[in-house]
Scaffold this active site. Structure first.
Site, PDB file in Angstrom:
ATOM      1  N   THR A  41       0.531   4.225   7.470  1.00 29.35           N
ATOM      2  CA  THR A  41       0.666   4.507   8.517  1.00 29.35           C
ATOM      3  C   THR A  41      -0.550   5.949   8.967  1.00 29.35           C
ATOM      4  O   THR A  41      -0.905   5.655   9.830  1.00 29.35           O
ATOM      5  CB  THR A  41       1.898   4.848   9.446  1.00 29.35           C
ATOM      6  OG1 THR A  41       2.845   4.012   9.255  1.00 29.35           O
ATOM      7  CG2 THR A  41       1.904   4.851  10.970  1.00 29.35           C
ATOM      8  N   HIS A  49      -4.197  -4.952  17.879  1.00 27.01           N
ATOM      9  CA  HIS A  49      -4.817  -5.889  17.672  1.00 27.01           C
ATOM     10  C   HIS A  49      -4.785  -7.204  18.844  1.00 27.01           C
ATOM     11  O   HIS A  49      -4.012  -7.021  19.323  1.00 27.01           O
ATOM     12  CB  HIS A  49      -5.051  -6.940  16.543  1.00 27.01           C
ATOM     13  CG  HIS A  49      -5.809  -6.616  15.424  1.00 27.01           C
ATOM     14  ND1 HIS A  49      -7.079  -6.288  15.163  1.00 27.01           N
ATOM     15  CD2 HIS A  49      -5.208  -5.156  14.145  1.00 27.01           C
ATOM     16  CE1 HIS A  49      -7.468  -5.057  13.701  1.00 27.01           C
ATOM     17  NE2 HIS A  49      -5.959  -5.167  13.850  1.00 27.01           N
ATOM     18  N   ARG A 310      -2.716  -1.244   1.531  1.00 27.17           N
ATOM     19  CA  ARG A 310      -2.354  -2.242   2.622  1.00 27.17           C
ATOM     20  C   ARG A 310      -0.947  -3.299   1.315  1.00 27.17           C
ATOM     21  O   ARG A 310      -0.947  -3.060  -0.195  1.00 27.17           O
ATOM     22  CB  ARG A 310      -3.021  -3.845   2.759  1.00 27.17           C
ATOM     23  CG  ARG A 310      -4.542  -3.521   2.873  1.00 27.17           C
ATOM     24  CD  ARG A 310      -5.076  -4.420   3.436  1.00 27.17           C
ATOM     25  NE  ARG A 310      -6.372  -4.058   3.773  1.00 27.17           N
ATOM     26  CZ  ARG A 310      -7.849  -3.708   4.159  1.00 27.17           C
ATOM     27  NH1 ARG A 310      -7.583  -2.970   2.607  1.00 27.17           N
ATOM     28  NH2 ARG A 310      -8.633  -3.528   4.831  1.00 27.17           N
ATOM     29  N   CYS A 442      -9.888  27.051   9.794  1.00 27.69           N
ATOM     30  CA  CYS A 442      -8.259  27.948  10.760  1.00 27.69           C
ATOM     31  C   CYS A 442      -7.333  27.528  10.280  1.00 27.69           C
ATOM     32  O   CYS A 442      -6.293  28.033  10.130  1.00 27.69           O
ATOM     33  CB  CYS A 442      -8.141  26.870  11.318  1.00 27.69           C
ATOM     34  SG  CYS A 442      -8.169  24.823  11.363  1.00 27.69           S
TER      35      CYS A 442
HETATM   36  C1  LIG Z   1      -7.063   0.134   5.449  1.00 29.09           C
HETATM   37  C2  LIG Z   1      -5.874  -0.516   5.806  1.00 29.09           C
HETATM   38  C3  LIG Z   1      -6.187  -0.899   7.683  1.00 29.09           C
HETATM   39  C4  LIG Z   1      -5.055  -1.142   9.049  1.00 29.09           C
HETATM   40  N1  LIG Z   1      -5.713  -1.533  10.205  1.00 29.09           N
HETATM   41  C5  LIG Z   1      -4.340  -1.731  11.244  1.00 29.09           C
HETATM   42  C6  LIG Z   1      -4.498  -1.876  12.268  1.00 29.09           C
HETATM   43  O1  LIG Z   1      -5.958  -1.841  12.815  1.00 29.09           O
HETATM   44  N2  LIG Z   1      -4.106  -1.681  13.376  1.00 29.09           N
HETATM   45  C7  LIG Z   1      -3.118  -2.549  12.512  1.00 29.09           C
HETATM   46  O2  LIG Z   1      -1.615  -3.102  13.420  1.00 29.09           O
HETATM   47  N3  LIG Z   1      -2.327  -2.987  11.644  1.00 29.09           N
HETATM   48  C8  LIG Z   1      -3.284  -2.144  10.645  1.00 29.09           C
HETATM   49  N4  LIG Z   1      -3.117  -1.939   9.482  1.00 29.09           N
HETATM   50  C9  LIG Z   1      -1.470  -2.164   8.730  1.00 29.09           C
HETATM   51  C10 LIG Z   1      -0.582  -1.156   9.274  1.00 29.09           C
HETATM   52  O3  LIG Z   1      -1.046   0.545   8.462  1.00 29.09           O
HETATM   53  C11 LIG Z   1       0.575  -1.123   8.666  1.00 29.09           C
HETATM   54  O4  LIG Z   1       1.244  -2.647   8.968  1.00 29.09           O
HETATM   55  C12 LIG Z   1       1.521  -0.123   9.338  1.00 29.09           C
HETATM   56  O5  LIG Z   1       1.744   0.497   8.868  1.00 29.09           O
HETATM   57  C13 LIG Z   1       2.862  -0.377   7.747  1.00 29.09           C
HETATM   58  O6  LIG Z   1       4.351   0.199   8.304  1.00 29.09           O
HETATM   59  P1  LIG Z   1       4.932   0.729   7.213  1.00 29.09           P
HETATM   60  O7  LIG Z   1       6.313   1.722   8.114  1.00 29.09           O
HETATM   61  O8  LIG Z   1       5.684  -0.719   6.867  1.00 29.09           O
HETATM   62  O9  LIG Z   1       4.560   1.085   5.398  1.00 29.09           O
HETATM   63  P2  LIG Z   1       4.374   2.804   6.309  1.00 29.09           P
HETATM   64  O10 LIG Z   1       3.576   3.628   6.858  1.00 29.09           O
HETATM   65  O11 LIG Z   1       3.541   2.469   4.370  1.00 29.09           O
HETATM   66  O12 LIG Z   1       6.232   3.358   5.507  1.00 29.09           O
HETATM   67  C14 LIG Z   1       6.771   3.688   4.674  1.00 29.09           C
HETATM   68  C15 LIG Z   1       7.122   4.366   4.310  1.00 29.09           C
HETATM   69  O13 LIG Z   1       8.033   4.087   3.143  1.00 29.09           O
HETATM   70  C16 LIG Z   1       8.674   5.308   2.258  1.00 29.09           C
HETATM   71  N5  LIG Z   1       8.883   5.128   1.193  1.00 29.09           N
HETATM   72  C17 LIG Z   1       8.754   4.456   0.323  1.00 29.09           C
HETATM   73  N6  LIG Z   1       9.286   4.127  -0.707  1.00 29.09           N
HETATM   74  C18 LIG Z   1      10.633   4.953  -0.079  1.00 29.09           C
HETATM   75  C19 LIG Z   1      11.639   5.538  -0.839  1.00 29.09           C
HETATM   76  N7  LIG Z   1      12.404   4.763  -2.364  1.00 29.09           N
HETATM   77  N8  LIG Z   1      12.424   6.532  -0.627  1.00 29.09           N
HETATM   78  C20 LIG Z   1      12.365   6.657   0.770  1.00 29.09           C
HETATM   79  N9  LIG Z   1      11.045   6.437   1.097  1.00 29.09           N
HETATM   80  C21 LIG Z   1       9.989   5.767   0.896  1.00 29.09           C
HETATM   81  C22 LIG Z   1       7.036   6.218   2.000  1.00 29.09           C
HETATM   82  O14 LIG Z   1       6.879   7.123   1.994  1.00 29.09           O
HETATM   83  C23 LIG Z   1       6.301   5.647   3.038  1.00 29.09           C
HETATM   84  O15 LIG Z   1       6.549   6.903   4.502  1.00 29.09           O
HETATM   85  C24 LIG Z   1      -3.759  -1.539   8.317  1.00 29.09           C
HETATM   86  C25 LIG Z   1      -3.769  -1.071   7.098  1.00 29.09           C
HETATM   87  C26 LIG Z   1      -4.279  -0.377   5.664  1.00 29.09           C
HETATM   88  C27 LIG Z   1      -3.792  -0.072   4.811  1.00 29.09           C
END
Ligand SMILES: Cc1cc2nc3c(=O)[nH]c(=O)nc-3n(C[C@H](O)[C@H](O)[C@H](O)COP(=O)(O)OP(=O)(O)OC[C@H]3O[C@@H](n4cnc5c(N)ncnc54)[C@H](O)[C@@H]3O)c2cc1C
Length: 483
Positions: A41, A49, A310, A442
């Site tokens: 994130t 998108h 990803r 800063c």
């Molecule tokens: C390079 C890239 C570009 C992208 N561009 C886009 C875009 O332009 N538009 C779009 O719609 N999507 C985009 N995405 C996709 C989007 O970023 C993700 O789908 C989204 O951020 C996923 O969110 P999440 O909460 O599932 O995962 P994350 O943000 O990874 O959150 C998971 C959390 O779980 C925590 N965690 C893991 N294991 C444990 C544990 N054992 N105990 C406690 N906590 C834990 C981690 O620390 C983390 O904070 C992109 C992704 C990437 C990598």
């Protein structure tokens, strides 16, 4: 015992927490790192998108197209910057034209509104600096740009304002099934919850395995970026893609919600789930590719590079369901792009799953969808600035000169629910350190304010992740120790 434990405070976990905080439920968010938004994130392209890219009849297509129009309302409620800029997929040759036609048809099937294929003349009206070899483009006016971590922080704050609890630095190590729920073993303590929602990003498969569910596997794939200074921001207006390749949507050039230019990502298998280093040869390839799209990208104004990871699922689609082997355990895994765009619709859907597997949910009468407005000093008029400083002189003290961030804004971001505890936490909330000097000026001031507000010693303040210490002690103390 909590009603719901959400594992992971990325955009998915925080959105679900906020939507569930509308109901009378005891909710806890467990996050292994020291801030919201520590995983994918905080390191992605930040694009909302339009929805022509995902294959029809997939969850990715469904949640993308449903999620896109939901951003205006939630961003208004949570005071988060969101701009609908529109996007272009550029065509340079015959093969690209076929891809553009295919994306157009796919978009129509996915019910993306107002898609158009436009010729060079229209493209130049939108993007005067478009690359000389661009012939046609797919134009999607509904695409937008957002600061993803700002939204996740706003959602977590709002969920907490409405009663949810956040436990940072709390890593889930194991999960035991009980008669009426689960016992969650963390590095800190044991927590009991009736239901678990697994939003652990690249680690979601490992969390799922803790309850005996091996139904999916996540492969980490990394993408690297350039972030250019704000004064490069004027070279373009829309989000500019090239045609998608086998893995991912290809290199993008886009304005960011804060007026910078972002260039990237590429897409390679990552050596591990936390490999966020950047590499010269990959960045060079991104630069070469991007230069075809827009003329004169000022790479000499690069202020930082970064890598996002990803969560590529082996199922080929998002996994959003109650586990087939663990009752009351909901997997929200494999949320790769367009996961950010899909997040509002995913959260709404997960609330429906919880309603179905519990005896129904009772709405809170006093749920407040709004969070307290964030003061952004740089955006105020001179009269508003003078008025504010009269009320609170800390807004008269500029801490970050590049982004004009005041002491008052930093104090406020530390003392809110889900407040900052690290230097980069302050940066993500206020933009202090986000400018050209990247905190060179800063950072010591920000550290002093953090130490004072959190009642900590300066040597306890970290830059970002746990252990990223900046100071070890006073120079003379160390010198004396060495003697
Ligand atoms: C390079 C890239 C570009 C992208 N561009 C886009 C875009 O332009 N538009 C779009 O719609 N999507 C985009 N995405 C996709 C989007 O970023 C993700 O789908 C989204 O951020 C996923 O969110 P999440 O909460 O599932 O995962 P994350 O943000 O990874 O959150 C998971 C959390 O779980 C925590 N965690 C893991 N294991 C444990 C544990 N054992 N105990 C406690 N906590 C834990 C981690 O620390 C983390 O904070 C992109 C992704 C990437 C990598």
């Amino acid at each position: 015992m909590y009603d719901i434990a959400i594992i992971g405070a990325g955009i998915i976990g925080t959105f679900i927490a906020r939507e569930l905080s509308r109901y009378n439920l005891d909710i806890v968010i467990l996050e292994k790192d020291n801030d919201i938004s520590s995983g994918a994130t905080k390191a992605n392209t930040g694009i909302v998108h339009a929805g022509y890219d995902a294959k029809p009849d997939t969850k990715m297509a469904y949640f993308n197209v449903k999620g896109n129009p939901m951003f205006d309302k939630v961003c208004e409620e949570l005071d988060v910057t969101f701009k609908r800029k529109g996007s272009l997929v550029l065509g340079f040759n015959e093969e690209d034209m076929e891809t553009i036609e295919e994306l157009y048809e796919r978009g129509k099937k996915n019910k993306v509104p107002n898609l158009e294929i436009i010729d060079r003349e229209r493209i130049e009206e939108l993007e005067p600096n478009i690359g000389k070899d661009v012939v046609r483009a797919l134009y999607a006016p509904t695409a937008g740009i957002i600061s993803p971590w700002e939204l996740a922080i706003g959602l977590a704050e709002n969920a907490m304002d409405n009663g949810a609890e956040l436990m940072l630095n709390t890593e889930v190590k194991d999960i035991e099934s009980m008669d009426n729920g689960y016992k969650i073993k963390t590095n800190e303590k044991e927590i009991e919850a009736k239901y678990i929602i697994n939003c652990a990003g690249v680690y979601a498969d490992e969390i799922s395995r803790m309850v005996g569910d091996n139904s999916f596997k996540i492969t980490p794939r990394s993408g690297q970026y350039y972030l250019l200074d704000k004064n490069a921001g004027r070279i373009m207006n829309t989000v500019v893609f090239q045609c998608p390749r086998k893995f991912g949507k290809g290199v993008v050039i886009s304005p960011t919600a804060h007026g910078n230019i972002i260039v990237g990502p590429d897409n390679e298998i990552s050596p591990n789930k936390d490999a966020t280093e950047t590499t010269g040869y990959r960045l060079e390839m991104i630069k070469q590719t991007a230069q075809k799209s827009i003329d004169g990208i000022p790479f000499n104004k690069n202020i930082t590079n970064f890598t996002g990871i990803r969560a590529e699922p082996d199922t080929g689609d998002f996994i959003i369901e109650e586990s087939k082997v663990a009752k009351g355990f909901i997997n929200v895994g494999g949320i790769k792009s367009p996961g950010l765009t899909s997040s509002p619709a995913i959260a709404e859907y997960v609330v429906e799953i919880v309603k179905n597997i519990s005896a129904g949910l009772e709405e809170k009468k006093d749920f407040n969808p709004r969070r307290r407005k964030v003061i952004r000093f740089a955006e105020l008029s001179n009269e508003e600035k003078a008025e504010l400083i009269k009320k609170d002189p800390s807004y008269g003290k500029i801490i970050c000169r590049c982004e004009t961030v005041t002491e008052g804004e930093i104090i406020d971001c530390i003392n809110r629910n889900a407040g900052a505890t690290t230097v980069d936490g302050v940066k993500r909330r206020t933009k202090a350190g986000f400018g050209r000097c990247q905190g060179g000026f800063c950072m010591p001031r920000v550290m002093e304010i953090l130490a004072r507000e959190l009642n900590k010693d300066m040597t306890d303040i970290v830059k970002d992740k746990t252990g990223s210490y900046i100071l070890t002690g006073e120079t003379k103390e160390i010198e004396n120790e060495e003697k």
